[in-house]
Design a protein around this motif. Structure first.
Motif, PDB file in Angstrom:
ATOM      1  N   MET A   1      43.929  14.391  67.163  1.00  0.00           N
ATOM      2  CA  MET A   1      44.677  13.587  68.095  1.00  0.00           C
ATOM      3  C   MET A   1      46.064  13.243  67.542  1.00  0.00           C
ATOM      4  O   MET A   1      47.013  13.127  68.293  1.00  0.00           O
ATOM      5  CB  MET A   1      43.877  12.322  68.403  1.00  0.00           C
ATOM      6  CG  MET A   1      44.462  11.543  69.538  1.00  0.00           C
ATOM      7  SD  MET A   1      44.564  12.551  70.998  1.00  0.00           S
ATOM      8  CE  MET A   1      44.087  11.436  72.221  1.00  0.00           C
ATOM      9  N   LYS A   2      46.162  13.075  66.210  1.00  0.00           N
ATOM     10  CA  LYS A   2      47.451  12.763  65.616  1.00  0.00           C
ATOM     11  C   LYS A   2      48.420  13.924  65.743  1.00  0.00           C
ATOM     12  O   LYS A   2      49.616  13.723  65.857  1.00  0.00           O
ATOM     13  CB  LYS A   2      47.288  12.391  64.147  1.00  0.00           C
ATOM     14  CG  LYS A   2      46.590  11.095  63.920  1.00  0.00           C
ATOM     15  CD  LYS A   2      46.481  10.804  62.450  1.00  0.00           C
ATOM     16  CE  LYS A   2      45.695   9.534  62.235  1.00  0.00           C
ATOM     17  NZ  LYS A   2      45.562   9.218  60.825  1.00  0.00           N
ATOM     18  N   ILE A   3      47.889  15.141  65.727  1.00  0.00           N
ATOM     19  CA  ILE A   3      48.735  16.325  65.837  1.00  0.00           C
ATOM     20  C   ILE A   3      49.402  16.367  67.203  1.00  0.00           C
ATOM     21  O   ILE A   3      50.594  16.655  67.310  1.00  0.00           O
ATOM     22  CB  ILE A   3      47.905  17.614  65.628  1.00  0.00           C
ATOM     23  CG1 ILE A   3      47.108  17.556  64.360  1.00  0.00           C
ATOM     24  CG2 ILE A   3      48.762  18.842  65.732  1.00  0.00           C
ATOM     25  CD1 ILE A   3      47.826  17.787  63.110  1.00  0.00           C
ATOM     26  N   VAL A   4      48.636  16.071  68.242  1.00  0.00           N
ATOM     27  CA  VAL A   4      49.171  16.118  69.600  1.00  0.00           C
ATOM     28  C   VAL A   4      50.232  15.045  69.791  1.00  0.00           C
ATOM     29  O   VAL A   4      51.281  15.291  70.398  1.00  0.00           O
ATOM     30  CB  VAL A   4      48.027  15.962  70.630  1.00  0.00           C
ATOM     31  CG1 VAL A   4      48.574  15.889  72.036  1.00  0.00           C
ATOM     32  CG2 VAL A   4      47.041  17.104  70.501  1.00  0.00           C
ATOM     33  N   SER A   5      50.002  13.859  69.242  1.00  0.00           N
ATOM     34  CA  SER A   5      50.993  12.801  69.398  1.00  0.00           C
ATOM     35  C   SER A   5      52.260  13.112  68.603  1.00  0.00           C
ATOM     36  O   SER A   5      53.366  12.829  69.066  1.00  0.00           O
ATOM     37  CB  SER A   5      50.407  11.457  68.974  1.00  0.00           C
ATOM     38  OG  SER A   5      50.078  11.470  67.604  1.00  0.00           O
ATOM     39  N   LEU A   7      53.337  16.129  67.918  1.00  0.00           N
ATOM     40  CA  LEU A   7      53.982  17.206  68.663  1.00  0.00           C
ATOM     41  C   LEU A   7      54.703  16.651  69.889  1.00  0.00           C
ATOM     42  O   LEU A   7      55.816  17.066  70.206  1.00  0.00           O
ATOM     43  CB  LEU A   7      52.948  18.252  69.087  1.00  0.00           C
ATOM     44  CG  LEU A   7      53.471  19.497  69.780  1.00  0.00           C
ATOM     45  CD1 LEU A   7      54.329  20.300  68.826  1.00  0.00           C
ATOM     46  CD2 LEU A   7      52.322  20.331  70.293  1.00  0.00           C
ATOM     47  N   GLY A   8      54.103  15.685  70.563  1.00  0.00           N
ATOM     48  CA  GLY A   8      54.752  15.057  71.715  1.00  0.00           C
ATOM     49  C   GLY A   8      56.007  14.302  71.338  1.00  0.00           C
ATOM     50  O   GLY A   8      57.022  14.369  72.032  1.00  0.00           O
ATOM     51  N   VAL A  45      58.088  18.947  65.227  1.00  0.00           N
ATOM     52  CA  VAL A  45      57.328  20.000  65.920  1.00  0.00           C
ATOM     53  C   VAL A  45      56.830  21.037  64.924  1.00  0.00           C
ATOM     54  O   VAL A  45      55.651  21.424  64.948  1.00  0.00           O
ATOM     55  CB  VAL A  45      58.197  20.660  67.019  1.00  0.00           C
ATOM     56  CG1 VAL A  45      57.561  21.935  67.523  1.00  0.00           C
ATOM     57  CG2 VAL A  45      58.427  19.703  68.160  1.00  0.00           C
ATOM     58  N   SER A  48      54.008  19.518  62.788  1.00  0.00           N
ATOM     59  CA  SER A  48      52.726  19.367  63.482  1.00  0.00           C
ATOM     60  C   SER A  48      52.059  20.712  63.733  1.00  0.00           C
ATOM     61  O   SER A  48      50.841  20.822  63.642  1.00  0.00           O
ATOM     62  CB  SER A  48      52.917  18.605  64.788  1.00  0.00           C
ATOM     63  OG  SER A  48      53.740  19.342  65.668  1.00  0.00           O
ATOM     64  N   VAL A  49      52.850  21.745  64.015  1.00  0.00           N
ATOM     65  CA  VAL A  49      52.259  23.078  64.231  1.00  0.00           C
ATOM     66  C   VAL A  49      51.665  23.612  62.935  1.00  0.00           C
ATOM     67  O   VAL A  49      50.537  24.125  62.915  1.00  0.00           O
ATOM     68  CB  VAL A  49      53.317  24.042  64.813  1.00  0.00           C
ATOM     69  CG1 VAL A  49      52.851  25.480  64.729  1.00  0.00           C
ATOM     70  CG2 VAL A  49      53.631  23.681  66.248  1.00  0.00           C
ATOM     71  N   ALA A  52      48.472  21.782  62.113  1.00  0.00           N
ATOM     72  CA  ALA A  52      47.344  22.230  62.927  1.00  0.00           C
ATOM     73  C   ALA A  52      46.799  23.558  62.431  1.00  0.00           C
ATOM     74  O   ALA A  52      45.597  23.789  62.451  1.00  0.00           O
ATOM     75  CB  ALA A  52      47.770  22.345  64.383  1.00  0.00           C
TER      76      ALA A  52
END
Length: 98
Positions: A1-5, A7-8, A45, A48-49, A52
């Protein structure tokens, strides 16, 4: 969930940096700040990529190093411009000053 936030936040930073860069017409300092927002958005970005994927290699560190070099070069150009012209406004720049 931290990765998506993360990235956002990075995508929002990139979009915000692009909008600020396009809308700046008066001050070169504002252009440099918007380029820094853009650079930090791209960095988050990329971070985070790679987080992941599981490969936090040296690419993030290299990109951050280039971002710092870009900031130092932009600040030195800004200081040189303010010393020679007297302001950082784009309207005061003419080819006769250089």
């Amino acid at each position: 969930m931290k990765i998506v936030s993360l990235l956002g936040v990075g995508v929002i930073g990139v979009v915000l940096g692009c909008v600020c860069l396009v809308s700046q017409r008066k001050s070169l300092f504002g252009v440099l700040l918007s380029m820094e927002i853009f650079t930090l958005g791209i960095y988050s970005v990329i971070f985070s990529v790679f987080w992941a994927i599981g490969e936090l290699g040296s690419l993030c560190l290299v990109f951050l190093t280039f971002g710092v070099c870009e900031a130092a070069l932009g600040l030195s150009v800004l200081v040189s411009l303010v010393r020679s012209v007297g302001s950082d406004y784009v309207s005061s720049l003419t080819s006769g000053h250089f």
